[in-house]
Design a protein around this motif. Structure first.
Motif, mmCIF file in Angstrom:
data_model
loop_
_atom_site.group_PDB
_atom_site.id
_atom_site.type_symbol
_atom_site.label_atom_id
_atom_site.label_comp_id
_atom_site.label_asym_id
_atom_site.label_seq_id
_atom_site.Cartn_x
_atom_site.Cartn_y
_atom_site.Cartn_z
ATOM 1 N N GLY A 205 0.761 -1.474 0.259
ATOM 2 C CA GLY A 205 0.280 -0.291 -0.244
ATOM 3 C C GLY A 205 0.816 0.665 0.090
ATOM 4 N N TRP A 206 2.239 1.712 -0.223
ATOM 5 C CA TRP A 206 2.828 2.017 -0.649
ATOM 6 C C TRP A 206 3.986 2.487 -1.165
ATOM 7 C CZ3 TRP A 206 1.696 6.334 2.939
ATOM 8 C CH2 TRP A 206 1.020 5.877 4.273
ATOM 9 N N HIS A 207 3.834 3.592 -1.882
ATOM 10 C CA HIS A 207 5.223 3.479 -2.946
ATOM 11 C C HIS A 207 6.113 3.916 -1.718
ATOM 12 C CE1 HIS A 207 7.396 3.607 -7.022
ATOM 13 N NE2 HIS A 207 7.637 5.269 -6.791
ATOM 14 N N ILE A 208 7.169 4.454 -1.907
ATOM 15 C CA ILE A 208 8.797 4.516 -1.145
ATOM 16 C C ILE A 208 9.729 5.309 -2.235
ATOM 17 C CG2 ILE A 208 10.911 4.031 0.286
ATOM 18 C CD1 ILE A 208 8.060 3.518 1.731
ATOM 19 N N ILE A 209 9.971 6.825 -1.884
ATOM 20 C CA ILE A 209 11.329 6.855 -2.588
ATOM 21 C C ILE A 209 12.433 7.332 -1.762
ATOM 22 C CG2 ILE A 209 11.538 9.410 -3.480
ATOM 23 C CD1 ILE A 209 8.521 10.005 -3.819
ATOM 24 N N GLN A 210 13.216 7.129 -2.242
ATOM 25 C CA GLN A 210 14.134 7.476 -1.448
ATOM 26 C C GLN A 210 15.366 8.252 -1.788
ATOM 27 O OE1 GLN A 210 14.275 2.721 0.254
ATOM 28 N NE2 GLN A 210 16.609 3.400 -0.758
ATOM 29 N N PHE A 211 15.725 9.141 -1.298
ATOM 30 C CA PHE A 211 16.597 10.331 -2.215
ATOM 31 C C PHE A 211 18.299 10.705 -1.218
ATOM 32 C CE2 PHE A 211 18.539 14.432 -2.209
ATOM 33 C CZ PHE A 211 18.299 14.930 -3.554
ATOM 34 N N SER A 212 18.919 10.394 -2.020
ATOM 35 C CA SER A 212 20.153 10.563 -1.612
ATOM 36 C C SER A 212 20.821 11.604 -2.814
ATOM 37 C CB SER A 212 21.455 9.201 -1.077
ATOM 38 O OG SER A 212 20.969 8.656 -2.843
ATOM 39 N N GLY A 213 22.042 12.591 -2.131
ATOM 40 C CA GLY A 213 22.529 12.445 -2.614
ATOM 41 C C GLY A 213 23.730 14.077 -1.613
ATOM 42 N N GLY A 214 24.783 14.989 -2.428
ATOM 43 C CA GLY A 214 26.184 15.450 -2.449
ATOM 44 C C GLY A 214 25.413 16.639 -1.737
ATOM 45 N N LYS A 215 26.714 17.815 -1.385
ATOM 46 C CA LYS A 215 26.675 18.597 -0.249
ATOM 47 C C LYS A 215 25.125 19.563 -0.845
ATOM 48 C CE LYS A 215 30.829 17.825 2.183
ATOM 49 N NZ LYS A 215 32.642 18.386 2.260
ATOM 50 N N ASN A 216 25.913 19.511 -2.299
ATOM 51 C CA ASN A 216 24.860 20.265 -2.807
ATOM 52 C C ASN A 216 23.850 19.757 -3.380
ATOM 53 O OD1 ASN A 216 26.211 23.061 -2.625
ATOM 54 N ND2 ASN A 216 28.100 21.218 -4.235
ATOM 55 N N ALA A 217 23.216 19.094 -2.995
ATOM 56 C CA ALA A 217 21.874 18.076 -3.910
ATOM 57 C C ALA A 217 20.995 19.133 -3.468
ATOM 58 C CB ALA A 217 21.686 16.820 -3.105
ATOM 59 N N PRO A 218 19.653 19.259 -3.435
ATOM 60 C CA PRO A 218 18.200 19.750 -3.405
ATOM 61 C C PRO A 218 18.009 19.923 -2.059
ATOM 62 C CG PRO A 218 18.099 18.861 -5.595
ATOM 63 C CD PRO A 218 19.525 18.590 -5.105
ATOM 64 N N THR A 219 16.914 20.705 -0.986
ATOM 65 C CA THR A 219 16.265 20.318 -0.297
ATOM 66 C C THR A 219 15.418 20.864 -0.099
ATOM 67 O OG1 THR A 219 16.947 21.790 0.864
ATOM 68 C CG2 THR A 219 18.093 20.872 1.450
ATOM 69 N N LYS A 220 14.532 21.328 -1.202
ATOM 70 C CA LYS A 220 13.125 21.857 -1.403
ATOM 71 C C LYS A 220 12.167 21.331 -2.220
ATOM 72 C CE LYS A 220 13.623 26.171 0.705
ATOM 73 N NZ LYS A 220 13.584 27.557 0.795
ATOM 74 N N PHE A 221 11.138 20.466 -2.835
ATOM 75 C CA PHE A 221 10.655 19.862 -3.760
ATOM 76 C C PHE A 221 9.134 20.677 -3.650
ATOM 77 C CE2 PHE A 221 14.034 17.430 -1.898
ATOM 78 C CZ PHE A 221 15.277 16.809 -3.002
ATOM 79 N N ASP A 222 8.431 19.788 -4.992
ATOM 80 C CA ASP A 222 7.698 20.441 -5.078
ATOM 81 C C ASP A 222 6.949 18.558 -5.842
ATOM 82 O OD1 ASP A 222 7.028 22.987 -5.091
ATOM 83 O OD2 ASP A 222 8.718 23.185 -6.687
ATOM 84 N N LEU A 223 6.373 18.707 -4.344
ATOM 85 C CA LEU A 223 5.760 17.105 -4.909
ATOM 86 C C LEU A 223 4.440 16.514 -5.970
ATOM 87 C CD1 LEU A 223 5.316 14.018 -4.605
ATOM 88 C CD2 LEU A 223 4.127 14.276 -2.072
ATOM 89 N N THR A 224 3.546 16.426 -6.623
ATOM 90 C CA THR A 224 2.340 16.455 -7.237
ATOM 91 C C THR A 224 1.202 15.427 -7.416
ATOM 92 O OG1 THR A 224 2.871 18.845 -8.816
ATOM 93 C CG2 THR A 224 0.663 18.194 -9.144
ATOM 94 N N LEU A 225 0.090 15.472 -6.461
ATOM 95 C CA LEU A 225 -0.052 14.157 -5.385
ATOM 96 C C LEU A 225 -1.303 13.762 -6.586
ATOM 97 C CD1 LEU A 225 -0.027 13.670 -2.165
ATOM 98 C CD2 LEU A 225 1.431 12.893 -4.039
ATOM 99 N N PHE A 226 -1.593 12.776 -7.668
ATOM 100 C CA PHE A 226 -3.049 13.075 -7.629
ATOM 101 C C PHE A 226 -3.591 11.870 -7.568
ATOM 102 C CE2 PHE A 226 0.184 13.893 -11.079
ATOM 103 C CZ PHE A 226 -0.574 14.712 -11.997
ATOM 104 N N ARG A 227 -5.035 12.299 -7.216
ATOM 105 C CA ARG A 227 -6.012 10.996 -6.338
ATOM 106 C C ARG A 227 -6.496 10.417 -6.551
ATOM 107 N NH1 ARG A 227 -6.777 12.845 -0.852
ATOM 108 N NH2 ARG A 227 -5.646 14.692 -0.148
ATOM 109 N N ALA A 228 -5.986 9.037 -5.998
ATOM 110 C CA ALA A 228 -7.370 7.629 -7.132
ATOM 111 C C ALA A 228 -8.953 8.343 -6.537
ATOM 112 C CB ALA A 228 -7.154 6.859 -5.846
ATOM 113 N N LYS A 229 -9.642 7.810 -7.654
ATOM 114 C CA LYS A 229 -10.789 8.210 -7.753
ATOM 115 C C LYS A 229 -11.773 7.189 -6.425
ATOM 116 C CE LYS A 229 -11.023 9.393 -12.876
ATOM 117 N NZ LYS A 229 -11.402 8.624 -13.849
#
Length: 919
Positions: free
Chosen positions: A829-853
């Motif tokens: 029941g879950w989709h996992i996103i794992q993020f990893s990056g260097g020191k200059n990796a971004p820390t602000k993100f925009d997430l768009t969710l499309f709801r299930a009907k």
């Protein structure tokens, strides 16, 4: 030994015909000679056979897996050879940096070291060789693997840096169009300096590059050495190279170097899909090491792991080889993956094999076609079956030949058994059934005795797995009961067979000597028990052949070799002689080849399995303490039943049953006593228990209510067992242990652990807490929710998206899509996103969710259990920083405890946030 012609004909193959049908002539001849040759065999002889077989098995293991080449110095190796002494200098330099995970200062230093070493190789190269060094800075990317360990996850990365070294002849116009990739990773998990995983691999590659730079003027193909970062966070380094680096389009063959332990022999545990690479390796390797059974286990999911080779095969469509060090698997990803445990000769073994292989393939005009290779060929007739013989010679053939051989043996076996039963009639069929019943009873009793110990150990021992630091303890704890059970089960089958043969003989020979009758019946029963081993391995071969399991060649050996010995030494076409006891040479000749080919592998797999128990619980507290023991017990009992079925058939006429029973009880008792007394500790300073200490700051409010952040120290272990002894060392820190507090770390759940909220307010601030803010929630024809994510100072985080509420999603950074809209698979029941990056990796993100009907309004947690959480998103951000309380707790833990790291593990400081469905 003379019998009816029908009997001897079939016995010469494997099954033998009915030796219980017509005992009349044999009894007459024994009567004519008096009592005949009594069925006796020295008890000492049987025990000596057991000792010889055990000793030979151990000798095979030592020679096959423990023998390492002598390390060579720089002068001995010369410019074109491989020097372990030189390679070890690289290992020392990298391990002295300490743990160097992605985003750490230590990783930057490690990269600079590898870059400087590569530049030195460039300067010292042969004048006709072109060495190109690229310090590659990968852009952001995402990877969504469809199988294996990362199924149901999206792996996102940014700001990764790699060192790429390409070696090719200066005056070849086509070499750079066809390249061989040799790859490993520089980064480690946060809990270890990584001497084995994988500084040893990086060191071997650097030394190989030095040697290759003196040979490459004669190459037809270029060689690329990829020193990547981000492997430990989800194979991100390999993915970024394949999808972004301009040289990746020329790669035709991929070789991955890995470590799942530290040192020893580096063996091939994956090969293909094209068999070209393994065939060429087998031709030239000086110390060939590789077993198809490791590949079978890896593909089956028994070994929960993943390597960069999955990227090269699944994403790039390449063929190749995957090597791994596997010695002392219990130290994997712990503090004990350290230099002092790296055995001398380990690097020399891999280095010389790889040097010979690269010289062979780089001068070839027939590299595989690369991306045109179909990955589903693994399951086809062209799959390569490979195994080494005592680490000295490697056998490689295709599945097509394996199928032909196995089908031929199966057909002949079934034909012989059918003919024998037809000639023997009803008594033969019953005798066959009873002999097979003896095999079933052997398995039932052997498994029963071994499993009884598995369930007993957690009740009486301080650790439910007391054999981790000393794997040989498995012999006393599980092998001894398994042998006792196997002997008991087979003896019951033997008695039932004797009883039936007595009834058959009584009906046919009412006037013969009872002594002679009893002797003949015992001899016939012994033969049926020996032949029951053929039946057992015949069934195993049938299953393996049906599913095209590569390691089925073992069943072929254990069936054909003893059957040949039996037919050659025991069968006869003449019916004029009475039965005799089975010859000892029949057993020795029949088992010589199977033991030579598989004994070392069985012992090796047992050691590997005990090492895996250290990290068995992916969700601590979710599995019973006895589960690891059950796995070991079943495996050991299986090996005992499969390999001792022939030897046990000799015991019933030998009389050592009492000695065997006493010996097994004594071995088990002494081993258990040593474990209970602490003489054999479950863990040592070098073989540690995985115990993680994490400072958690949690802001999960009920249905979006704003709450004051709660802070506590979470202590848990992925090694089975309660944290009783560990708690004694930190009792003044205010810890409470149990299952009352479940900690959801997004990628896994701690169902049993210890926690303390005392003195946990320092070392972090509220400005470090990540935020999940709903920017908009449009409810038209399709409900779309936009969420902004700020991970603050964290460049390593995991986000769980409720797939029962969310149909699809996308993630953007500065209007650039990191994760695009598309089908997203989930797990529980879950989709996992794992993020990893260097020191200059971004820390602000925009997430768009499309709801299930049609949402279910019900979610699952990471462990798969339904809970009334009603969460839409779950976020964990990691910071590789020790707070005062966490550092104090870690220092107080005993030395046989170690942090355990993997891509899903939180680092020392973790922040937990969530967004409810009804925000």
């Amino acid at each position: 030994m003379p019998r009816r012609s029908g009997n001897s004909s079939s016995a010469s193959k494997q099954s033998g015909s009915n030796e219980a049908v017509d005992l009349t002539k044999a009894s007459e001849r024994m009567d004519s000679r008096g009592t005949g040759e009594r069925p006796k065999r020295s008890a000492f002889l049987w025990l000596a056979l057991l000792v010889v077989i055990v000793y030979c098995s151990w000798a095979v293991y030592r020679y096959q897996f423990e023998t390492l080449p002598r390390p060579l110095g720089v002068n001995e190796a010369g410019k074109r050879g491989f020097s372990e002494h030189q390679a070890m200098e690289h290992v020392k330099a990298l391990t002295e940096l300490g743990p160097h995970p992605v985003g750490s200062d230590a990783l930057d230093l490690a990269l600079q070291y590898v870059l400087a070493a590569s530049e030195k190789i460039k300067k010292m190269a042969h004048w006709e060789v072109d060495v190109q060094v690229d310090f590659f800075h990968a852009e952001s990317g995402s990877n969504n693997l469809v199988s294996g360990l990362f199924k149901g996850k999206t792996l996102v990365y940014s700001d990764l840096k790699h060192v790429v070294l390409r070696i090719l002849p200066k005056y070849s116009s086509t070499a750079e169009e066809n390249t061989i990739l040799v790859s490993s990773h520089i980064d480690t998990v946060f809990s270890t300096e990584g001497a084995g995983d994988c500084s040893s691999c990086v060191a071997v590659m650097l030394e190989l590059a030095r040697g290759i730079s003196q040979w490459a003027h004669g190459f037809k193909n270029a060689v690329i050495f990829l020193f990547n970062t981000g492997e430990e966070e989800g194979l991100n380094g390999a993915h970024s190279f394949i999808t972004q680096h301009p040289w990746s389009s020329s790669v035709r063959l991929a070789i991955d170097l890995e470590a799942m332990g530290i040192g020893g022999q580096s063996s091939i545990f994956q090969a293909g899909p094209d068999s070209w690479a393994i065939e060429n390796f087998a031709k030239v390797a000086k110390y060939p090491s590789g077993q198809i059974i490791a590949q079978d286990l890896f593909f089956s999911g028994v070994i929960k792991s993943a390597t960069d080779f999955q990227i090269y095969k699944e994403v790039a469509g390449l063929s190749g080889l995957d090597f791994a060090y596997t010695d002392i698997g219990a130290v994997y990803h712990t503090k004990n993956d350290k230099l002092k445990l790296l055995k001398p000769g380990s690097l020399q073994h891999l280095g010389e094999n790889m040097l010979a292989f690269l010289l062979q393939t780089a001068t070839s005009s027939h590299l595989p076609k690369g991306k045109s290779v179909e990955t589903d060929k693994d399951a086809g007739e062209e799959q390569a079956i490979f195994f080494d013989i005592l680490g000295s010679y490697m056998v490689v053939y295709h599945q097509r030949l394996a199928t032909m051989l196995q089908n031929s043996v199966l057909l002949q076996s079934l034909l012989i058994w059918t003919t024998s039963l037809f000639m023997g009639g009803y008594p033969a069929a019953v005798s066959l059934g009873l002999s097979f019943l003896s095999v079933l009873l052997m398995w039932i009793f052997s498994l029963g005795c071994s499993l009884l110990v598995a369930f007993l150990l957690p009740l009486i021992c301080s650790s439910p797995a007391p054999y981790i630091a000393s794997p040989w303890v498995v012999v006393g704890l599980f092998a001894a009961p398994a042998v006792l059970g196997a002997l008991t089960g087979q003896h019951i089958g033997y008695l039932l067979l004797i009883k039936y043969l007595q009834s058959v003989f009584a009906k046919r020979e009412q006037n013969r000597s009872s002594v002679v009758q009893a002797d003949i019946i015992k001899l016939e029963a012994e033969r049926w028990l020996f032949k029951s081993g053929f039946l057992q391995w015949l069934v195993v071969l049938m299953v393996g052949n049906f599913y095209k399991i590569g390691s089925s060649y073992m069943a072929l050996l254990w069936l054909v070799s003893p059957a040949f010995a039996f037919g050659f030494l025991e069968a006869t076409l003449s019916p004029v002689r009475a039965p005799k006891p089975l010859k000892i040479v029949t057993l020795l000749l029949g088992l010589a080849l199977p033991i030579l080919m598989s004994a070392g592998i069985f012992i090796r797999l047992t050691g590997t399995l005990t090492g895996i128990i250290v990290r068995l619980e992916r969700n601590p507290g979710s599995t019973p303490e006895w589960l690891g023991n059950v796995m070991v017990a079943v495996f050991v009992a299986t090996i005992v039943c499969l390999t001792l079925v022939y030897l046990l058939s000799y015991v019933h006429l030998s009389g050592p049953k009492r000695s065997v029973i006493l010996a097994t009880f004594a071995l088990f008792g002494l081993t258990l006593a040593a474990v209970l007394a602490g003489i054999i500790p479950p863990f040592t300073e070098d073989i540690a228990r995985a115990v993680n200490v994490v400072h958690v700051v949690e802001t999960n409010g009920a249905h979006g209510e704003t709450q004051t952040p709660s802070s506590y120290i979470s202590m848990f272990s992925v090694t089975p067992g309660k944290l009783i002894e560990e708690l004694e060392h930190v009792k003044e820190e205010g810890f409470v242990c149990g299952k009352e507090k479940v900690v959801d770390f997004v990628t896994f759940t701690v169902n049993y652990g210890c926690w303390s909220s005392d003195d946990t307010q320092s070392g972090w601030s509220e400005s470090d807490i990540p935020t999940l803010n709903v920017k908009s929630d449009m409810k038209k024809d399709e409900r779309v929710t936009e969420v902004s994510i700020d991970t603050k100072l964290s460049t390593r985080w995991a986000l769980a998206i409720n797939t029962e509420e969310i149909e699809d999603f996308k993630i953007e950074v500065n209007s650039e899509e990191l994760v695009q809209i598309g089908n997203k698979n989930g797990v529980d029941g879950w989709h996992i996103i794992q993020f990893s990056g260097g020191k200059n990796a971004p820390t602000k993100f925009d997430l768009t969710l499309f709801r299930a009907k049609n949402s279910t309004r019900s979610t699952r947690n990471a462990n798969g259990d339904r809970r009334d959480q009603n969460l839409l998103l779950k976020l964990r951000t990691d910071v590789n920083r020790w707070t005062p309380k966490a550092e104090r707790v870690l220092k107080k833990l005993p030395k046989w405890c170690s942090m355990f790291g993997k891509s899903t593990s939180p680092q020392a400081l973790a922040f937990l946030s969530s967004l409810p469905v009804d925000f």
